[in-house]
Each structure stands twice: as C-alpha cells, then as structure tokens.
Design an enzyme around this catalytic site. Structure first.
Site, short mmCIF file in Angstrom:
data_model
loop_
_atom_site.label_atom_id
_atom_site.label_comp_id
_atom_site.label_asym_id
_atom_site.label_seq_id
_atom_site.Cartn_x
_atom_site.Cartn_y
_atom_site.Cartn_z
N HIS A 161 55.41 28.58 1.52
CA HIS A 161 54.73 28.92 2.77
C HIS A 161 53.93 30.19 2.47
O HIS A 161 54.46 31.30 2.59
CB HIS A 161 55.74 29.16 3.90
N THR A 162 52.68 30.01 2.03
CA THR A 162 51.90 31.15 1.56
C THR A 162 51.64 32.18 2.64
O THR A 162 51.54 33.38 2.35
CB THR A 162 50.56 30.71 0.94
N CYS A 163 51.53 31.76 3.89
CA CYS A 163 51.27 32.72 4.97
C CYS A 163 52.43 33.68 5.16
O CYS A 163 52.25 34.79 5.66
CB CYS A 163 50.98 31.99 6.28
N ALA A 164 53.64 33.25 4.78
CA ALA A 164 54.83 34.09 4.95
C ALA A 164 55.43 34.52 3.61
O ALA A 164 56.51 35.10 3.58
CB ALA A 164 55.89 33.33 5.76
#
Length: 187
Positions: A152-155
C-alpha cells in the site's frame, strides 16, 4: 541543426570528433538552455538567489541531489529501526525476522525495488527512513499465506503473510517485487 548544411556532410574519421562535440552540446547544453532557464526562474521565485548561490558554495552537487531526491543506497539497519508493526506482528515475530534477513541478503538494486514496491519511491528520504512520509514503513500481518506480499504505497505498508519458512517468504517477496514493475505496475 548541428552545423550549417550539416545534413549534407558525411561523418568521417576526420570530422567525427567535431560531430560528437556538436551533438553533445546540442543534447546537454544548448538544447536544454530554455528548460534550464525556466527552472532557474521558477526556483528564484521561491528561493532568493543569494541563498541558491550560498548553497552552491557550501554543498556539492551530490549533496544537493541527496537533499532534493533522497539517497540511492538503502541502509537496512536504519530501515528496520524506523519500521512499525501491525495486526499482530512485532519486531520479534518470526516472519518479520525472516523478512529483514531476506532484505539484508538482497542487492542494493533489489532493495530499491522493494522500497519502490512498498513506498512508491526507490530512494530513501533525505535524512533516512525516519523522514518517510506520510507514515513510517509498516509491516502488517495477514493471516492468508497462499498469496504474495502486497503493498500500500500511500501508507508505506507491506502486507506480509505468515509464511511457514524463510525460503517461501523470500520466493514470494522477490516474485512480488519483480512482477510489480514500478509503484504503479508499469515496467
């Protein structure tokens, strides 16, 4: 055009050095003059010229690059030290210990691929992993073991299944990062 009527001049052993010099000038200097000037004007709207000149005196180009873009080399100890664990994992959980063993055994290129897979960037933030935004890197436990790790690149999070062995974890992790391409699945 590199030279007046240059399209009518064959490149020979005698003029190849001039051709290469003119081509490099076109590609690296005069051909980028407009873009560099636009960048310079934009930078000077935000940062006073005196500050830009002073930074240029105090820092090397490599230091400025690291400050702006982040570091190329992935320091695994720093990464591990600035990692949080969720959903039942701790720093002492067996899959977590295997994960860091596998990361330590990777080449720098593979570590950069893993970092890109997990965060969207192959470079370490300037100052190290404690400056990773928006959150610290997270390894999260997932109970399903029949799948590859997911990111989960955003997190800045990796879902790491509870694999039965270090070898399975390594195989699935390397497969996941090799098949992911960049952070958006492009190769």
């Amino acid at each position: 055009m590199l030279k007046e009527s240059g399209d009518q001049i064959a490149v020979t052993e005698e003029n190849k050095e001039e051709f290469v010099e003119r081509l490099l000038d076109r590609l690296l200097i005069s051909g980028l003059r407009r873009q560099v000037e636009c960048f310079r004007r934009g930078l000077l709207r935000v940062v006073p010229e005196e500050v830009v000149l002073r930074i240029g005196e105090l820092m090397s180009l490599k230091e400025i690059e690291v400050m702006v873009c982040g570091a190329d080399e992935v320091d695994v100890d720093d990464w591990e030290q600035h990692t949080q664990y969720e959903n039942g994992y701790t720093k002492d959980s067996q899959p977590v210990l295997w994960f860091w063993d596998v990361v330590r055994s990777m080449t720098q290129a593979s570590r950069a691929s893993l970092l890109s897979f997990a965060t969207g960037s192959p470079q370490v933030p300037s100052g190290g992993f404690r400056f990773l935004q928006p959150d610290l890197f997270t390894v999260q436990r997932v109970a399903v073991t029949g799948r590859c790790p997911e990111a989960h690149t955003c997190a800045n999070t990796i879902d790491l299944p509870e694999y039965a062995s270090k070898e399975e974890l390594e195989r699935r992790l390397l497969f996941a990062i090799s098949e992911a391409g960049d952070a958006f699945g492009r190769r």
